[in-house]
Design an enzyme around this catalytic site. Structure first.
Site, PDB file in Angstrom:
ATOM      1  CG  ASP A  32      -2.076   0.965   1.077  1.00  0.00           C
ATOM      2  OD1 ASP A  32      -3.230   0.502   1.037  1.00  0.00           O
ATOM      3  OD2 ASP A  32      -1.832   2.194   0.997  1.00  0.00           O
ATOM      4  CG  PHE A  80      -8.674  -4.525  -2.264  1.00  0.00           C
ATOM      5  CD1 PHE A  80     -10.060  -4.625  -2.279  1.00  0.00           C
ATOM      6  CD2 PHE A  80      -7.947  -5.605  -1.769  1.00  0.00           C
ATOM      7  CE1 PHE A  80     -10.698  -5.772  -1.814  1.00  0.00           C
ATOM      8  CE2 PHE A  80      -8.569  -6.749  -1.304  1.00  0.00           C
ATOM      9  CZ  PHE A  80      -9.952  -6.838  -1.330  1.00  0.00           C
ATOM     10  CB  THR A 133     -16.673   0.335  -9.163  1.00  0.00           C
ATOM     11  OG1 THR A 133     -17.871   1.029  -8.859  1.00  0.00           O
ATOM     12  CG2 THR A 133     -16.032   1.015 -10.356  1.00  0.00           C
ATOM     13  CG  ASP A 134     -22.086  -0.238  -8.770  1.00  0.00           C
ATOM     14  OD1 ASP A 134     -21.263   0.686  -8.614  1.00  0.00           O
ATOM     15  OD2 ASP A 134     -23.096  -0.365  -8.044  1.00  0.00           O
ATOM     16  CD  GLU A 135     -19.169   5.220  -8.963  1.00  0.00           C
ATOM     17  OE1 GLU A 135     -18.715   6.098  -9.704  1.00  0.00           O
ATOM     18  OE2 GLU A 135     -19.308   5.351  -7.743  1.00  0.00           O
ATOM     19  CE1 TYR A 159     -12.970   4.623  -8.214  1.00  0.00           C
ATOM     20  CE2 TYR A 159     -15.344   4.721  -8.612  1.00  0.00           C
ATOM     21  CZ  TYR A 159     -14.231   4.056  -8.119  1.00  0.00           C
ATOM     22  OH  TYR A 159     -14.378   2.824  -7.538  1.00  0.00           O
ATOM     23  CB  ALA A 161     -13.436   7.368 -17.219  1.00  0.00           C
ATOM     24  CE  LYS A 163     -11.808   0.355  -9.726  1.00  0.00           C
ATOM     25  NZ  LYS A 163     -10.743  -0.240  -8.867  1.00  0.00           N
ATOM     26  CG  ASN A 188     -22.392   2.984  -3.348  1.00  0.00           C
ATOM     27  OD1 ASN A 188     -22.681   2.715  -4.504  1.00  0.00           O
ATOM     28  ND2 ASN A 188     -22.059   4.198  -2.961  1.00  0.00           N
ATOM     29  N   PRO A 214     -24.853  17.035   4.724  1.00  0.00           N
ATOM     30  CG  PRO A 214     -22.694  17.013   3.824  1.00  0.00           C
ATOM     31  CD  PRO A 214     -23.448  16.751   5.085  1.00  0.00           C
ATOM     32  CG  ASN A 258     -27.756   9.312  -1.975  1.00  0.00           C
ATOM     33  OD1 ASN A 258     -27.440   8.131  -1.912  1.00  0.00           O
ATOM     34  ND2 ASN A 258     -27.328  10.115  -2.935  1.00  0.00           N
ATOM     35  N   GLY A 292     -22.449  15.773 -12.913  1.00  0.00           N
ATOM     36  CA  GLY A 292     -22.556  14.466 -13.586  1.00  0.00           C
ATOM     37  C   GLY A 292     -23.019  13.344 -12.666  1.00  0.00           C
ATOM     38  CG  HIS A 293     -25.092  12.813  -8.216  1.00  0.00           C
ATOM     39  ND1 HIS A 293     -25.721  13.407  -7.132  1.00  0.00           N
ATOM     40  CD2 HIS A 293     -24.709  11.582  -7.792  1.00  0.00           C
ATOM     41  CE1 HIS A 293     -25.725  12.564  -6.120  1.00  0.00           C
ATOM     42  NE2 HIS A 293     -25.122  11.445  -6.502  1.00  0.00           N
TER      43      HIS A 293
HETATM   44  P1  NAD Z   1      -9.909   3.269  -0.270  1.00  0.00           P
HETATM   45  O1  NAD Z   1      -9.779   4.583  -0.953  1.00  0.00           O
HETATM   46  O2  NAD Z   1     -10.476   3.210   1.095  1.00  0.00           O
HETATM   47  O3  NAD Z   1      -8.469   2.554  -0.200  1.00  0.00           O
HETATM   48  C1  NAD Z   1      -7.595   2.518  -1.276  1.00  0.00           C
HETATM   49  C2  NAD Z   1      -6.236   2.063  -0.763  1.00  0.00           C
HETATM   50  O4  NAD Z   1      -5.356   1.992  -1.892  1.00  0.00           O
HETATM   51  C3  NAD Z   1      -5.594   3.035   0.234  1.00  0.00           C
HETATM   52  O5  NAD Z   1      -5.075   2.334   1.329  1.00  0.00           O
HETATM   53  C4  NAD Z   1      -4.475   3.683  -0.572  1.00  0.00           C
HETATM   54  O6  NAD Z   1      -3.358   4.079   0.224  1.00  0.00           O
HETATM   55  C5  NAD Z   1      -4.118   2.571  -1.537  1.00  0.00           C
HETATM   56  N1  NAD Z   1      -3.472   3.075  -2.748  1.00  0.00           N
HETATM   57  C6  NAD Z   1      -3.855   4.140  -3.515  1.00  0.00           C
HETATM   58  N2  NAD Z   1      -3.013   4.315  -4.541  1.00  0.00           N
HETATM   59  C7  NAD Z   1      -2.080   3.315  -4.439  1.00  0.00           C
HETATM   60  C8  NAD Z   1      -0.957   2.945  -5.217  1.00  0.00           C
HETATM   61  N3  NAD Z   1      -0.619   3.634  -6.313  1.00  0.00           N
HETATM   62  N4  NAD Z   1      -0.235   1.865  -4.838  1.00  0.00           N
HETATM   63  C9  NAD Z   1      -0.566   1.168  -3.724  1.00  0.00           C
HETATM   64  N5  NAD Z   1      -1.599   1.492  -2.950  1.00  0.00           N
HETATM   65  C10 NAD Z   1      -2.363   2.547  -3.298  1.00  0.00           C
HETATM   66  O7  NAD Z   1     -10.726   2.356  -1.268  1.00  0.00           O
HETATM   67  P2  NAD Z   1     -11.798   1.221  -0.932  1.00  0.00           P
HETATM   68  O8  NAD Z   1     -13.103   1.861  -0.680  1.00  0.00           O
HETATM   69  O9  NAD Z   1     -11.219   0.300   0.057  1.00  0.00           O
HETATM   70  O10 NAD Z   1     -11.899   0.516  -2.357  1.00  0.00           O
HETATM   71  C11 NAD Z   1     -11.034  -0.570  -2.688  1.00  0.00           C
HETATM   72  C12 NAD Z   1     -11.270  -0.950  -4.139  1.00  0.00           C
HETATM   73  O11 NAD Z   1     -12.637  -1.290  -4.323  1.00  0.00           O
HETATM   74  C13 NAD Z   1     -10.990   0.184  -5.126  1.00  0.00           C
HETATM   75  O12 NAD Z   1     -10.385  -0.357  -6.251  1.00  0.00           O
HETATM   76  C14 NAD Z   1     -12.354   0.725  -5.478  1.00  0.00           C
HETATM   77  O13 NAD Z   1     -12.375   1.258  -6.788  1.00  0.00           O
HETATM   78  C15 NAD Z   1     -13.201  -0.516  -5.366  1.00  0.00           C
HETATM   79  N6  NAD Z   1     -14.608  -0.273  -5.003  1.00  0.00           N
HETATM   80  C16 NAD Z   1     -14.923   0.374  -3.849  1.00  0.00           C
HETATM   81  C17 NAD Z   1     -16.257   0.533  -3.503  1.00  0.00           C
HETATM   82  C18 NAD Z   1     -16.683   1.237  -2.247  1.00  0.00           C
HETATM   83  O14 NAD Z   1     -17.891   1.409  -2.038  1.00  0.00           O
HETATM   84  N7  NAD Z   1     -15.783   1.632  -1.361  1.00  0.00           N
HETATM   85  C19 NAD Z   1     -17.266   0.038  -4.344  1.00  0.00           C
HETATM   86  C20 NAD Z   1     -16.882  -0.562  -5.549  1.00  0.00           C
HETATM   87  C21 NAD Z   1     -15.552  -0.757  -5.852  1.00  0.00           C
HETATM   88  O1  DAU Z   2     -20.926   2.185  -6.604  1.00  0.00           O
HETATM   89  C1  DAU Z   2     -19.641   1.862  -6.188  1.00  0.00           C
HETATM   90  C2  DAU Z   2     -18.895   3.121  -5.809  1.00  0.00           C
HETATM   91  O2  DAU Z   2     -19.460   3.580  -4.589  1.00  0.00           O
HETATM   92  C3  DAU Z   2     -17.397   2.904  -5.664  1.00  0.00           C
HETATM   93  O3  DAU Z   2     -16.856   2.534  -6.887  1.00  0.00           O
HETATM   94  C4  DAU Z   2     -16.708   4.178  -5.150  1.00  0.00           C
HETATM   95  O4  DAU Z   2     -15.337   3.904  -4.894  1.00  0.00           O
HETATM   96  C5  DAU Z   2     -17.377   4.595  -3.862  1.00  0.00           C
HETATM   97  O5  DAU Z   2     -16.830   5.819  -3.418  1.00  0.00           O
HETATM   98  C6  DAU Z   2     -18.891   4.748  -4.068  1.00  0.00           C
HETATM   99  O6  DAU Z   2     -19.171   5.876  -4.941  1.00  0.00           O
HETATM  100  P1  DAU Z   2     -20.388   6.872  -4.646  1.00  0.00           P
HETATM  101  O7  DAU Z   2     -20.110   8.157  -5.307  1.00  0.00           O
HETATM  102  O8  DAU Z   2     -21.701   6.225  -4.920  1.00  0.00           O
HETATM  103  O9  DAU Z   2     -20.224   6.963  -3.029  1.00  0.00           O
HETATM  104  P2  DAU Z   2     -20.296   8.217  -2.037  1.00  0.00           P
HETATM  105  O10 DAU Z   2     -20.289   7.658  -0.648  1.00  0.00           O
HETATM  106  O11 DAU Z   2     -19.304   9.272  -2.366  1.00  0.00           O
HETATM  107  O12 DAU Z   2     -21.735   8.798  -2.330  1.00  0.00           O
HETATM  108  C7  DAU Z   2     -22.908   7.983  -2.189  1.00  0.00           C
HETATM  109  C8  DAU Z   2     -24.092   8.822  -2.639  1.00  0.00           C
HETATM  110  O13 DAU Z   2     -24.285   9.890  -1.684  1.00  0.00           O
HETATM  111  C9  DAU Z   2     -23.895   9.504  -3.973  1.00  0.00           C
HETATM  112  O14 DAU Z   2     -25.129   9.543  -4.658  1.00  0.00           O
HETATM  113  C10 DAU Z   2     -23.460  10.921  -3.614  1.00  0.00           C
HETATM  114  C11 DAU Z   2     -24.172  11.164  -2.309  1.00  0.00           C
HETATM  115  N1  DAU Z   2     -23.484  12.057  -1.345  1.00  0.00           N
HETATM  116  C12 DAU Z   2     -22.186  11.790  -1.040  1.00  0.00           C
HETATM  117  C13 DAU Z   2     -21.493  12.582  -0.143  1.00  0.00           C
HETATM  118  C14 DAU Z   2     -20.053  12.322   0.198  1.00  0.00           C
HETATM  119  C15 DAU Z   2     -24.170  13.094  -0.743  1.00  0.00           C
HETATM  120  O15 DAU Z   2     -25.370  13.322  -1.008  1.00  0.00           O
HETATM  121  N2  DAU Z   2     -23.490  13.877   0.155  1.00  0.00           N
HETATM  122  C16 DAU Z   2     -22.183  13.686   0.471  1.00  0.00           C
HETATM  123  O16 DAU Z   2     -21.624  14.483   1.277  1.00  0.00           O
END
Ligand code: NAD
Ligand code: DAU
Length: 355
Positions: A32, A80, A133-135, A159, A161, A163, A188, A214, A258, A292-293
Site C-alpha cells: 500500500d 484493491f 466497481t458497478d460505476e 473515477y 472512466a 476503473k 457501494n 450535506p 440517499n 454528472g451525478h
Molecule cells: P480506499 O480509498 O479506502 O483505499 C484505497 C487504498 O489503496 C488506500 O489504502 C491507498 O493508500 C491505496 N493506494 C492508492 N493508490 C495506491 C498505489 N498507487 N499503490 C498502492 N496502494 C495505493 O478504497 P476502498 O473503498 O477500500 O476501495 C477498494 C477498491 O474497491 C478500489 O479499487 C475501489 O475502486 C473498489 N470499489 C470500492 C467501492 C466502495 O464502495 N468503497 C465500491 C466498488 C468498488
Molecule cells: O458504486 C460503487 C462506488 O461507490 C465505488 O466505486 C466508489 O469507490 C465509492 O466511493 C462509491 O461511490 P459513490 O459516489 O456512490 O459513493 P459516495 O459515498 O461518495 O456517495 C454515495 C451517494 O451519496 C452519492 O449519490 C453521492 C451522495 N453524497 C455523497 C457525499 C459524500 C451526498 O449526497 N453527500 C455527500 O456528502
C-alpha cells in the site's frame, strides 16, 4: 494460499485482510502506498502475526512489484489499490489515471512476468483478482433493469472512466496472454473502518457532532448498499471458484435513496445516543449537486449466486447497526482519520456548496 493484496490499508482491503487472517484464507503480503485514504491503525492487531507482512509502496513501481513477486511467490493477487472517491476525481483526476490505469497496467505486467516463469502446478493455481466497481456501467433510470455482467460500459465520472480503463486492460491480459484474471463489480460498500469522506461515515460522524448533513441535489439518487464483510466473502469465493477470465457482479440487494439512508442513520443515532430536544434529521441540508451525478445504480448478482452460491448475509438494518456501533466504539480511530488533511478536504468539497 499466499495472497498478495494491494491497497490493503484502505477500507475494503483492510477488512479483507482481517477476515483472511481470522478465517485462515492464507498468508498475506499487503502493498500500500499509504495515501490519505489509508490507515495502518486498522491493521494494528496484525503487527505480531508472522503470516502478515506490510510493504509501503506504489503498485506503479514495477521494480518494487517485480521484487515482491519474486520474494513472496504469491498464489493470487487481489488488487484493491485505487483512488476511490468520485468527488476527488472531479476536482483532481490526475491521480486517478496514474494509480487506477497506469498502476493497474504495471501490476499486470509484473504479474504476467512472474506467472509466465512459474512451474506448471503453480501457474495453474495462480489468479489475478481485480476489484472493480458497478460505476463502470453508468447510470440507470428508475425502472431500468439492474446491471448485469453483460451491461455495456458507460462510465460517467473520471473515477469510473479510470476503473473502466483498468478493467479493459485486465480483460486484454486474459485474452492476449491468458493471464488467469477475474474481475468483480461491486456496489457501494459500507461498514466498519471506512474513511469518512464517503456518505455513510461522513453523515454518521457529522450527526454525532451536531453538524449539517450535506445531501447532494434532491437526495433521490439511488445506491445499492453492500456490507463490507459480505463483499469480502464474495471475493474469496470468486478467488477460489470463479471461472478464469470471467466477471462477477456483487451487490447487497438493498437499493435506497440517499435521503432514506441519511434519515435511517439519524433515527438509529437518536435511539442509541439521544440528544434532548433534537432529532438529527433536522440537521439535513440539501447542497449543490455533484457534477454528472449518476442517478441510480443497481446490481443483478444472480450469476455469483447461481455459480458460486454466494448471497449477502446482512440486511441494511443489521449492517448499519453494526457499522454505527463500530464507530461509537472506536473514537481514537475516528479522531486520527479526521485530523490534518481531512479538514482541508471538507473545506474544499463543502465550503460554498450550501444552497
Ligand atoms: P480506499 O480509498 O479506502 O483505499 C484505497 C487504498 O489503496 C488506500 O489504502 C491507498 O493508500 C491505496 N493506494 C492508492 N493508490 C495506491 C498505489 N498507487 N499503490 C498502492 N496502494 C495505493 O478504497 P476502498 O473503498 O477500500 O476501495 C477498494 C477498491 O474497491 C478500489 O479499487 C475501489 O475502486 C473498489 N470499489 C470500492 C467501492 C466502495 O464502495 N468503497 C465500491 C466498488 C468498488
Ligand atoms: O458504486 C460503487 C462506488 O461507490 C465505488 O466505486 C466508489 O469507490 C465509492 O466511493 C462509491 O461511490 P459513490 O459516489 O456512490 O459513493 P459516495 O459515498 O461518495 O456517495 C454515495 C451517494 O451519496 C452519492 O449519490 C453521492 C451522495 N453524497 C455523497 C457525499 C459524500 C451526498 O449526497 N453527500 C455527500 O456528502
Amino acid at each position: 494460499m499466499n495472497l498478495f493484496v494491494t491497497g490493503g490499508a484502505g477500507f475494503i482491503g483492510a477488512n479483507f485482510i482481517l477476515q483472511a487472517r481470522q478465517q485462515g484464507w492464507g498468508r498475506v503480503v499487503n502493498l500500500d502506498k499509504l495515501t490519505y485514504a489509508s490507515n495502518l491503525q486498522t491493521l494494528v492487531d496484525l503487527e505480531t502475526d508472522p503470516d502478515y507482512t506490510f510493504v509501503r509502496g506504489d503498485i506503479g513501481n514495477l521494480e518494487l512489484v517485480n521484487h515482491l513477486f519474486e520474494q513472496y511467490q504469491p498464489d493470487a493477487v487481489i488488487n484493491f489499490a485505487a483512488e476511490s472517491h468520485v468527488d476527488r476525481s472531479i476536482l483532481n483526476p490526475q491521480d486517478f489515471i496514474q494509480t487506477n490505469v497506469v498502476g493497474t497496467f504495471r501490476l499486470l505486467e509484473a504479474a504476467r512476468n512472474y506467472w509466465q516463469h512459474l512451474a506448471a502446478t503453480q501457474r495453474d493455481r495462480f489468479r489475478f483478482l481485480h476489484v472493480s466497481t458497478d460505476e463502470v456501467y453508468g447510470s440507470l433510470g428508475p425502472s431500468d433493469p439492474a446491471f448485469r455482467e453483460e451491461t455495456p460500459y458507460a462510465p460517467n465520472s473520471p473515477y469510473a472512466a479510470s476503473k473502466a480503463a483498468a478493467d479493459h486492460l485486465v480483460r486484454a491480459y486474459y485474452h492476449t496472454y491468458h493471464l488467469p484474471t477475474l474481475t468483480t463489480h461491486c456496489s457501494n460498500n459500507y461498514g466498519p473502518r471506512q474513511f469518512p469522506e464517503k456518505l455513510i461515515p461522513l453523515i454518521l460522524l457529522n450527526a454525532l457532532e451536531g453538524k449539517p448533513l450535506p445531501i447532494y441535489g434532491d437526495g433521490q439518487n439511488v445506491r445499492d448498499w453492500l456490507y463490507v464483510t459480505d463483499h469480502c466473502e464474495a471475493l474469496y469465493q470468486v478467488l477460489r471458484q470463479g471461472q478464469i477470465g470471467a466477471t462477477y457482479n456483487i451487490g447487497g440487494q438493498n437499493e435506497q435513496t440517499n435521503l432514506a439512508v441519511v434519515e435511517t442513520i439519524c433515527t438509529l443515532l437518536d435511539k442509541l445516543v439521544p440528544q434532548v430536544g433534537l432529532s438529527r434529521s433536522s440537521l439535513i441540508t440539501f447542497v449543490k449537486d455533484r457534477p454528472g451525478h449518476d442517478r441510480r445504480y443497481a446490481i443483478d448478482c444472480s450469476k455469483i449466486s447461481r455459480e458460486l452460491g454466494w448471497q449477502p448475509r446482512e440486511n441494511f438494518d443489521s449492517g448499519l447497526a453494526k457499522t454505527i456501533q463500530w464507530y461509537l466504539d472506536h473514537p481514537d480511530w475516528v479522531a486520527q482519520v479526521r485530523s490534518g488533511t481531512y479538514q482541508t478536504w471538507l473545506k474544499q468539497n463543502y465550503d460554498n456548496r450550501e444552497t
